[in-house]
Design an enzyme around this catalytic site. Structure first.
Site, PDB file in Angstrom:
ATOM      1  N   SER A   1       0.866  -1.188   0.000  1.00  0.00           N
ATOM      2  CA  SER A   1       0.000   0.000   0.000  1.00  0.00           C
ATOM      3  C   SER A   1       0.896   1.230   0.000  1.00  0.00           C
ATOM      4  O   SER A   1       2.064   1.145   0.409  1.00  0.00           O
ATOM      5  CB  SER A   1      -0.856   0.004   1.273  1.00  0.00           C
TER       6      SER A   1
ATOM      7  N   TYR B   1      -2.498  -1.294  10.409  1.00  0.00           N
ATOM      8  CA  TYR B   1      -2.429  -1.413   8.947  1.00  0.00           C
ATOM      9  C   TYR B   1      -1.121  -0.820   8.434  1.00  0.00           C
ATOM     10  O   TYR B   1      -0.395  -1.416   7.637  1.00  0.00           O
ATOM     11  CB  TYR B   1      -3.626  -0.691   8.327  1.00  0.00           C
TER      12      TYR B   1
HETATM   13  P1  NAD Z   1     -11.042  -6.255  -0.356  1.00  0.00           P
HETATM   14  O1  NAD Z   1     -11.608  -6.122   1.000  1.00  0.00           O
HETATM   15  O2  NAD Z   1     -11.970  -6.376  -1.510  1.00  0.00           O
HETATM   16  O3  NAD Z   1     -10.046  -7.495  -0.446  1.00  0.00           O
HETATM   17  C1  NAD Z   1      -9.420  -8.095   0.652  1.00  0.00           C
HETATM   18  C2  NAD Z   1      -9.566  -9.588   0.488  1.00  0.00           C
HETATM   19  O4  NAD Z   1      -8.844 -10.252   1.512  1.00  0.00           O
HETATM   20  C3  NAD Z   1     -11.041 -10.035   0.621  1.00  0.00           C
HETATM   21  O5  NAD Z   1     -11.373 -10.892  -0.447  1.00  0.00           O
HETATM   22  C4  NAD Z   1     -11.062 -10.773   1.945  1.00  0.00           C
HETATM   23  O6  NAD Z   1     -12.006 -11.835   1.981  1.00  0.00           O
HETATM   24  C5  NAD Z   1      -9.642 -11.310   1.990  1.00  0.00           C
HETATM   25  N1  NAD Z   1      -9.239 -11.669   3.346  1.00  0.00           N
HETATM   26  C6  NAD Z   1      -9.334 -10.916   4.470  1.00  0.00           C
HETATM   27  N2  NAD Z   1      -8.887 -11.603   5.526  1.00  0.00           N
HETATM   28  C7  NAD Z   1      -8.486 -12.810   5.041  1.00  0.00           C
HETATM   29  C8  NAD Z   1      -7.925 -13.953   5.657  1.00  0.00           C
HETATM   30  N3  NAD Z   1      -7.699 -13.993   6.976  1.00  0.00           N
HETATM   31  N4  NAD Z   1      -7.614 -15.017   4.876  1.00  0.00           N
HETATM   32  C9  NAD Z   1      -7.854 -14.994   3.549  1.00  0.00           C
HETATM   33  N5  NAD Z   1      -8.389 -13.930   2.919  1.00  0.00           N
HETATM   34  C10 NAD Z   1      -8.697 -12.858   3.664  1.00  0.00           C
HETATM   35  O7  NAD Z   1     -10.085  -5.010  -0.557  1.00  0.00           O
HETATM   36  P2  NAD Z   1      -8.931  -4.736  -1.629  1.00  0.00           P
HETATM   37  O8  NAD Z   1      -8.835  -3.276  -1.743  1.00  0.00           O
HETATM   38  O9  NAD Z   1      -9.113  -5.539  -2.844  1.00  0.00           O
HETATM   39  O10 NAD Z   1      -7.639  -5.227  -0.827  1.00  0.00           O
HETATM   40  C11 NAD Z   1      -6.685  -6.122  -1.370  1.00  0.00           C
HETATM   41  C12 NAD Z   1      -5.311  -5.744  -0.900  1.00  0.00           C
HETATM   42  O11 NAD Z   1      -4.964  -4.473  -1.444  1.00  0.00           O
HETATM   43  C13 NAD Z   1      -5.167  -5.617   0.613  1.00  0.00           C
HETATM   44  O12 NAD Z   1      -3.950  -6.185   1.045  1.00  0.00           O
HETATM   45  C14 NAD Z   1      -5.151  -4.114   0.836  1.00  0.00           C
HETATM   46  O13 NAD Z   1      -4.450  -3.737   1.993  1.00  0.00           O
HETATM   47  C15 NAD Z   1      -4.445  -3.661  -0.425  1.00  0.00           C
HETATM   48  N6  NAD Z   1      -4.650  -2.246  -0.753  1.00  0.00           N
HETATM   49  C16 NAD Z   1      -5.884  -1.780  -1.112  1.00  0.00           C
HETATM   50  C17 NAD Z   1      -6.032  -0.423  -1.395  1.00  0.00           C
HETATM   51  C18 NAD Z   1      -7.353   0.172  -1.786  1.00  0.00           C
HETATM   52  O14 NAD Z   1      -7.462   1.415  -1.834  1.00  0.00           O
HETATM   53  N7  NAD Z   1      -8.382  -0.627  -2.104  1.00  0.00           N
HETATM   54  C19 NAD Z   1      -4.946   0.433  -1.299  1.00  0.00           C
HETATM   55  C20 NAD Z   1      -3.717  -0.080  -0.931  1.00  0.00           C
HETATM   56  C21 NAD Z   1      -3.585  -1.418  -0.662  1.00  0.00           C
END
Ligand code: NAD
Length: 269
Positions: free
Chosen positions: A152, A165
């Site tokens: 991130s 986080y």
């Molecule tokens: P999201 O909530 O759609 O995806 C997160 C996924 O992780 C979900 O499918 C959830 O079921 C899964 N998950 C959570 N806990 C889990 C566990 N214990 N075991 C297995 N799976 C688990 O959100 P996203 O934005 O797609 O996030 C994906 C990644 O991207 C994350 O690591 C997040 O930190 C990172 N990220 C997202 C953003 C953003 O703005 N969306 C920005 C920076 C980083």
């Protein structure tokens, strides 16, 4: 993209958002995809359906294989089982995408120990354990492999109210570099992407509210949030043979968010 056809990839947290987009994109590039989900399979089934549709169109069996694997990445036993299942079904594992992630909001002085642990256990410890088990597999067959961590912008930007986080992603930078250095001579590449504000379920609080969305976007030099597909494109590149000399790097995909937008204009004459 070069070198992704028939490669076997495991994507954690692939039932929504960025993980879903990565699974779909890798399948489109000809990779076999193991779609990890934590509890209920509906999102993972949706990922599989879209991925196979995009990869194969109307061809019944175009050679791209898919697999749904349940597993909570905060549970070591689940991780071991998830990787064993993937290797059993596909024959081997070539690419691990550490995508699963959660966040929790609280003033740091009030953050409950359990909530702190939960975020670290999923985002950082889970990513390490998945990497460790995958590296064991790479070494056991003496072959190259790729690990990509979904970090991130908070890998480097402090995030008040989300200290666990922020720490987890800061740790992920070091995890990426340390593993990259340790295994570079064994043909194992470890990289990360660092998304900025991206439209996915984790950001429901502002993506579904036009006013909140406008506030978020006003802080982004490119004046818009990113899409999960834009993140997936970079992951496909880093996983492919177009990136064979890249390791230990974090690629920021953030519309300029890490360029210190407050300096867009001079503060004084
Ligand atoms: P999201 O909530 O759609 O995806 C997160 C996924 O992780 C979900 O499918 C959830 O079921 C899964 N998950 C959570 N806990 C889990 C566990 N214990 N075991 C297995 N799976 C688990 O959100 P996203 O934005 O797609 O996030 C994906 C990644 O991207 C994350 O690591 C997040 O930190 C990172 N990220 C997202 C953003 C953003 O703005 N969306 C920005 C920076 C980083």
């Amino acid at each position: 993209m070069k070198g992704l056809q028939q490669k076997n990839a495991l994507i954690t947290g692939a039932s929504s958002g960025i993980g879903q987009a990565i699974a779909i994109r890798l399948a489109q590039e000809g990779a076999n995809i193991a779609i990890n989900y934590r509890s209920s399979p509906e999102g993972a089934e949706e990922t599989e359906e879209i991925a196979l549709q995009k990869a194969c169109g109307d061809i019944e069996n175009c050679g791209v294989k898919s697999l749904l694997v349940r597993g909570d990445v905060s549970q070591e036993a689940d991780i071991i089982k998830m990787i064993d299942t993937t290797v059993d079904r596909f024959g081997s594992l070539d690419i691990l995408i550490n995508n699963a992630g959660i966040q929790t909001e609280s003033p740091s002085h009030e953050l409950k120990t359990d909530d702190f642990d939960r975020v670290i256990n999923v985002n950082l410890r889970g990513a390490f354990l998945c990497a460790r088990e995958t590296i064991k597999h790479f070494l056991s067959r003496n072959s190259a492999g790729v690990i990509i961590n979904i970090s991130s912008v908070h890998e480097i930007i402090p995030r008040p109210m989300y200290v666990s986080y922020s720490i987890s992603k800061g740790g992920m930078e070091n995890l990426t570099k340390t593993l990259a250095l340790e295994y570079a001579d064994r043909g194992i590449r470890v990289n990360a992407i660092a998304p900025g504000a991206t439209i996915t379920p984790i950001n429901e609080a502002w993506t579904d509210d036009p006013e909140q969305k406008a506030i978020v976007e006003s802080h982004i030099p490119m004046r818009r949030a990113g899409t999960a597909e834009e993140m997936a494109a970079a992951v496909a590149f880093l996983a492919s043979d177009e990136a064979t000399y890249i390791t230990g790097q974090t690629l920021f995909i953030d519309g300029g968010l890490t360029l210190h937008a407050d300096f867009r204009e001079a503060w004084s004459a």
